[in-house]
Design a protein around this motif. Structure first.
Motif, PDB file in Angstrom:
ATOM      1  N   GLU A  53       0.824  -1.211   0.000  1.00  0.00           N
ATOM      2  CA  GLU A  53       0.000   0.000   0.000  1.00  0.00           C
ATOM      3  C   GLU A  53       0.860   1.264   0.000  1.00  0.00           C
ATOM      4  O   GLU A  53       0.510   2.259  -0.637  1.00  0.00           O
ATOM      5  CB  GLU A  53      -0.952  -0.007   1.198  1.00  0.00           C
ATOM      6  CG  GLU A  53      -1.961  -1.151   1.216  1.00  0.00           C
ATOM      7  CD  GLU A  53      -2.823  -1.235  -0.033  1.00  0.00           C
ATOM      8  OE1 GLU A  53      -2.852  -0.273  -0.839  1.00  0.00           O
ATOM      9  OE2 GLU A  53      -3.492  -2.279  -0.220  1.00  0.00           O
ATOM     10  N   TRP A  57       0.652   4.024  -2.945  1.00  0.00           N
ATOM     11  CA  TRP A  57       0.511   5.450  -2.635  1.00  0.00           C
ATOM     12  C   TRP A  57       1.557   6.263  -3.395  1.00  0.00           C
ATOM     13  O   TRP A  57       1.265   7.315  -3.968  1.00  0.00           O
ATOM     14  CB  TRP A  57       0.643   5.646  -1.127  1.00  0.00           C
ATOM     15  CG  TRP A  57       0.426   7.045  -0.636  1.00  0.00           C
ATOM     16  CD1 TRP A  57      -0.214   8.070  -1.275  1.00  0.00           C
ATOM     17  CD2 TRP A  57       0.856   7.568   0.620  1.00  0.00           C
ATOM     18  NE1 TRP A  57      -0.212   9.202  -0.501  1.00  0.00           N
ATOM     19  CE2 TRP A  57       0.434   8.926   0.678  1.00  0.00           C
ATOM     20  CE3 TRP A  57       1.544   7.032   1.701  1.00  0.00           C
ATOM     21  CZ2 TRP A  57       0.697   9.734   1.781  1.00  0.00           C
ATOM     22  CZ3 TRP A  57       1.797   7.840   2.802  1.00  0.00           C
ATOM     23  CH2 TRP A  57       1.380   9.176   2.831  1.00  0.00           C
ATOM     24  N   VAL A  62      -3.687   9.331  -5.787  1.00  0.00           N
ATOM     25  CA  VAL A  62      -5.137   9.307  -5.656  1.00  0.00           C
ATOM     26  C   VAL A  62      -5.781   8.218  -6.505  1.00  0.00           C
ATOM     27  O   VAL A  62      -6.872   7.719  -6.205  1.00  0.00           O
ATOM     28  CB  VAL A  62      -5.730  10.695  -5.990  1.00  0.00           C
ATOM     29  CG1 VAL A  62      -5.617  10.971  -7.489  1.00  0.00           C
ATOM     30  CG2 VAL A  62      -7.175  10.809  -5.513  1.00  0.00           C
ATOM     31  N   HIS A  65      -7.410   4.779  -5.270  1.00  0.00           N
ATOM     32  CA  HIS A  65      -8.792   4.578  -4.842  1.00  0.00           C
ATOM     33  C   HIS A  65      -9.586   3.766  -5.869  1.00  0.00           C
ATOM     34  O   HIS A  65     -10.508   3.018  -5.492  1.00  0.00           O
ATOM     35  CB  HIS A  65      -9.491   5.922  -4.627  1.00  0.00           C
ATOM     36  CG  HIS A  65      -9.067   6.638  -3.393  1.00  0.00           C
ATOM     37  ND1 HIS A  65      -8.015   7.532  -3.367  1.00  0.00           N
ATOM     38  CD2 HIS A  65      -9.547   6.604  -2.124  1.00  0.00           C
ATOM     39  CE1 HIS A  65      -7.872   8.016  -2.145  1.00  0.00           C
ATOM     40  NE2 HIS A  65      -8.778   7.464  -1.369  1.00  0.00           N
ATOM     41  N   HIS A  68      -6.160  -0.031  -8.530  1.00  0.00           N
ATOM     42  CA  HIS A  68      -5.159  -0.575  -7.621  1.00  0.00           C
ATOM     43  C   HIS A  68      -4.477  -1.767  -8.275  1.00  0.00           C
ATOM     44  O   HIS A  68      -5.153  -2.701  -8.721  1.00  0.00           O
ATOM     45  CB  HIS A  68      -5.831  -0.993  -6.312  1.00  0.00           C
ATOM     46  CG  HIS A  68      -4.909  -1.235  -5.163  1.00  0.00           C
ATOM     47  ND1 HIS A  68      -4.067  -2.321  -5.118  1.00  0.00           N
ATOM     48  CD2 HIS A  68      -4.699  -0.530  -4.013  1.00  0.00           C
ATOM     49  CE1 HIS A  68      -3.394  -2.287  -3.974  1.00  0.00           C
ATOM     50  NE2 HIS A  68      -3.742  -1.202  -3.294  1.00  0.00           N
ATOM     51  N   ASN A  73      -8.800  -1.783  -4.548  1.00  0.00           N
ATOM     52  CA  ASN A  73      -9.137  -0.369  -4.673  1.00  0.00           C
ATOM     53  C   ASN A  73      -9.464   0.201  -3.295  1.00  0.00           C
ATOM     54  O   ASN A  73     -10.251  -0.378  -2.537  1.00  0.00           O
ATOM     55  CB  ASN A  73     -10.339  -0.175  -5.599  1.00  0.00           C
ATOM     56  CG  ASN A  73     -10.005  -0.489  -7.041  1.00  0.00           C
ATOM     57  OD1 ASN A  73      -8.839  -0.594  -7.415  1.00  0.00           O
ATOM     58  ND2 ASN A  73     -11.040  -0.649  -7.858  1.00  0.00           N
ATOM     59  N   TRP A  74      -8.850   1.323  -2.971  1.00  0.00           N
ATOM     60  CA  TRP A  74      -9.006   1.861  -1.618  1.00  0.00           C
ATOM     61  C   TRP A  74     -10.454   2.180  -1.279  1.00  0.00           C
ATOM     62  O   TRP A  74     -10.856   2.092  -0.120  1.00  0.00           O
ATOM     63  CB  TRP A  74      -8.134   3.099  -1.455  1.00  0.00           C
ATOM     64  CG  TRP A  74      -6.664   2.777  -1.493  1.00  0.00           C
ATOM     65  CD1 TRP A  74      -6.080   1.565  -1.221  1.00  0.00           C
ATOM     66  CD2 TRP A  74      -5.613   3.676  -1.833  1.00  0.00           C
ATOM     67  NE1 TRP A  74      -4.714   1.657  -1.357  1.00  0.00           N
ATOM     68  CE2 TRP A  74      -4.392   2.948  -1.732  1.00  0.00           C
ATOM     69  CE3 TRP A  74      -5.554   5.022  -2.198  1.00  0.00           C
ATOM     70  CZ2 TRP A  74      -3.144   3.516  -1.998  1.00  0.00           C
ATOM     71  CZ3 TRP A  74      -4.327   5.597  -2.455  1.00  0.00           C
ATOM     72  CH2 TRP A  74      -3.131   4.841  -2.353  1.00  0.00           C
ATOM     73  N   LYS A  75     -11.236   2.536  -2.276  1.00  0.00           N
ATOM     74  CA  LYS A  75     -12.636   2.858  -1.987  1.00  0.00           C
ATOM     75  C   LYS A  75     -13.416   1.629  -1.533  1.00  0.00           C
ATOM     76  O   LYS A  75     -14.493   1.757  -0.930  1.00  0.00           O
ATOM     77  CB  LYS A  75     -13.312   3.487  -3.210  1.00  0.00           C
ATOM     78  CG  LYS A  75     -13.538   2.542  -4.373  1.00  0.00           C
ATOM     79  CD  LYS A  75     -14.213   3.241  -5.531  1.00  0.00           C
ATOM     80  CE  LYS A  75     -14.479   2.284  -6.690  1.00  0.00           C
ATOM     81  NZ  LYS A  75     -15.457   1.224  -6.339  1.00  0.00           N
ATOM     82  N   TRP A 271     -19.230   7.849   4.136  1.00  0.00           N
ATOM     83  CA  TRP A 271     -18.844   6.475   3.796  1.00  0.00           C
ATOM     84  C   TRP A 271     -19.961   5.478   4.096  1.00  0.00           C
ATOM     85  O   TRP A 271     -19.909   4.341   3.660  1.00  0.00           O
ATOM     86  CB  TRP A 271     -17.549   6.076   4.510  1.00  0.00           C
ATOM     87  CG  TRP A 271     -16.664   5.266   3.625  1.00  0.00           C
ATOM     88  CD1 TRP A 271     -16.399   3.927   3.711  1.00  0.00           C
ATOM     89  CD2 TRP A 271     -15.934   5.729   2.477  1.00  0.00           C
ATOM     90  NE1 TRP A 271     -15.549   3.528   2.705  1.00  0.00           N
ATOM     91  CE2 TRP A 271     -15.243   4.632   1.938  1.00  0.00           C
ATOM     92  CE3 TRP A 271     -15.789   6.988   1.863  1.00  0.00           C
ATOM     93  CZ2 TRP A 271     -14.430   4.735   0.812  1.00  0.00           C
ATOM     94  CZ3 TRP A 271     -14.979   7.088   0.759  1.00  0.00           C
ATOM     95  CH2 TRP A 271     -14.309   5.973   0.244  1.00  0.00           C
ATOM     96  N   ASN A 298     -13.968   7.567   5.336  1.00  0.00           N
ATOM     97  CA  ASN A 298     -13.291   6.484   4.630  1.00  0.00           C
ATOM     98  C   ASN A 298     -12.239   5.868   5.552  1.00  0.00           C
ATOM     99  O   ASN A 298     -11.547   6.561   6.287  1.00  0.00           O
ATOM    100  CB  ASN A 298     -12.665   6.983   3.332  1.00  0.00           C
ATOM    101  CG  ASN A 298     -11.786   8.200   3.507  1.00  0.00           C
ATOM    102  OD1 ASN A 298     -12.150   9.133   4.204  1.00  0.00           O
ATOM    103  ND2 ASN A 298     -10.634   8.200   2.860  1.00  0.00           N
ATOM    104  N   VAL A 301      -6.380   3.121   5.041  1.00  0.00           N
ATOM    105  CA  VAL A 301      -5.825   1.976   4.303  1.00  0.00           C
ATOM    106  C   VAL A 301      -4.733   1.300   5.116  1.00  0.00           C
ATOM    107  O   VAL A 301      -4.643   0.072   5.167  1.00  0.00           O
ATOM    108  CB  VAL A 301      -5.285   2.449   2.942  1.00  0.00           C
ATOM    109  CG1 VAL A 301      -4.448   1.355   2.271  1.00  0.00           C
ATOM    110  CG2 VAL A 301      -6.432   2.869   2.041  1.00  0.00           C
TER     111      VAL A 301
END
Length: 438
Positions: A53, A57, A62, A65, A68, A73-75, A271, A298, A301
């Motif tokens: 991760e 990053w 960004v 999100h 990935h 996916n971070w979302k 969220w 959110n 991570v």
């Protein structure tokens, strides 16, 4: 469990934890870590996921999100944790949410489930609950205008005893029945290691018209849970103990599906909004149905990735069935080794002991405990506990000290062995021998 997955975890070396009484050769070896009930060890998978991760990053920023390289996916990152969490607590997927921290989640759910009236306003918990829970209960009562001295009922063991009798818990619930708004105990009591009869307590609470919730900090990943079928209303947990997610890691909560239509988030955040329109930034809140609608911000991570790594190991070893079987063996082996010490004293004689020794204040019934034995260092009211704990640490055994006179030892089935149990018991006996001979 076919093989012990201890090779999946990173043990501190004896030299790193201050084991100063060992040879140079022994100092370079892994320590005997029996403190997973306080902070679980880091797994190699967790370490790798954190590194990945960090790398994403740096390389994607960004875009991580939504795009990935490792499919996380971070979302949607908690989607990789929620199914395994659901299996560990015995829940449907929409009944759990990987989110927040324990006390914050406790307040969120009490804001929805603790709805006191002038007649029904009391909160039932165990005496010596973890202090953060006690602070939360008191502040919840105060926020509704009630004095915690009268609103919070703390069930204490009988005089001369250390853990609660089921009959006493059920009697308190029955006696105060029409005044109880919420029954909220720890699944496993942090100090004594007692595993409460959760299903029967939940049923008793419901029989008097109360809501029933559980703090699972010391239960999740430790003992089998079946929250949905037990009809538990709500529960919260942290993940840095038996779930090995790291200090301050993300927590979680459970809300039974029977409340998904009736109990909606009272403190909404983006969220918890329907993910299909979340990033459209609509004006009105449209919650996800179920527990995940209670999410607010959110998730971190870097607090979630190590949890996912550890949960994968739980999944790969077959879940709580094999782990519980292994835990029964390990905790039984530790108990047997401890009771073989000449300094062990039965609970009945412990209050009369004036010489150095110890007793076990965790229930002897395997069905009333998880992977923890709490040792009361004798004599009661003495000051030997720090000396004993220091002796163990100097020789590479890490337990957990609870002032003034308790040492907790937790043989964690994911990474501890019978050898660990034997070594801890032998060194404990040796420590008392040194004290007596001096």
């Amino acid at each position: 469990m076919a093989t012990l997955p201890s090779q999946e975890f990173i043990f501190p070396k004896n030299s790193d934890i201050g084991a100063s009484e060992l040879s140079i050769e022994e100092a370079s070896k892994p320590c005997t870590y029996l403190c997973g009930n306080s902070l679980g060890l880091i797994s190699k998978r967790s370490q790798r996921l954190i590194s990945e991760e960090m790398d994403v990053w740096g390389k994607r920023a960004v875009e991580g999100h939504f795009d990935h390289p490792h499919g996380r996916n971070w979302k949607d990152i908690t989607d990789h944790a929620n199914p395994i969490l659901a299996s560990l607590v015995g829940a449907n997927l929409d009944e759990v949410a990987c989110m927040g921290t324990l006390t914050a989640n406790l307040h969120l759910l009490m804001n929805s489930f603790y709805k006191p009236t002038q007649q029904r306003f009391k909160i039932v918990c165990e005496a010596r609950a973890f202090p953060s829970d006690q602070y939360a209960f008191a502040s919840q009562a105060q926020s509704h205008g009630f004095d915690p001295r009268f609103a919070v009922i703390e069930i204490a063991p009988r005089s001369g005893e250390f853990f609660l009798r089921e009959t006493d818990i059920l009697q308190v619930i029955e006696t105060h029945g029409d005044q109880i708004a919420v029954v909220l105990l720890s699944g496993v009591q942090y100090y004594t290691g007692q595993w409460f009869p959760m299903q029967r307590i939940t049923e008793a609470g419901h029989n008097v018209g109360a809501m029933v919730g559980w703090d699972l900090a010391h239960a999740i990943g430790n003992v089998p849970l079946n929250l949905h079928d037990w009809n538990v209303d709500f529960a919260v947990w942290c993940s840095y103990k038996y779930l090995n997610a790291g200090p301050g890691a993300i927590g979680g909560l459970f809300i039974h599906e029977k409340w998904h239509e009736a109990v909606l988030p009272r403190h909404a955040g983006w969220w918890g909004h329907d993910p299909t329109t979340r990033f459209d930034m609509p004006h009105d809140f449209s919650p996800i149905k179920g527990a995940q609608g209670f999410q607010q911000s959110n998730p971190s991570v870097f607090a979630t990735a190590p949890l996912i790594g550890s949960l994968q190991i739980f999944r790969d070893v077959g879940g709580m069935g094999p782990l519980r079987a292994r835990s029964l063996i390990l905790t039984g082996a530790l108990e047997q080794s401890l009771k073989a010490s000449r300094f062990y004293v039965g609970l009945e004689q412990s209050s009369h002991r004036n010489d150095p020794g110890f007793t076990i204040i965790t229930p002897s019934d395997p069905e009333a405990r998880g992977a923890q034995l709490s040792l009361l260092i004798l004599p009661v009211g003495g000051t030997l506990m720090p000396t004993i704990a220091a002796y163990l640490k100097e020789r590479g055994v890490i337990g957990d000290e609870r002032k003034p006179n308790v040492i907790r030892l937790a043989p964690t089935p994911l990474y501890n062995s019978e050898v660990d149990c034997q070594r801890a018991a032998e060194l404990l006996d040796e420590a008392f021998g040194v004290i007596v001979n001096n």
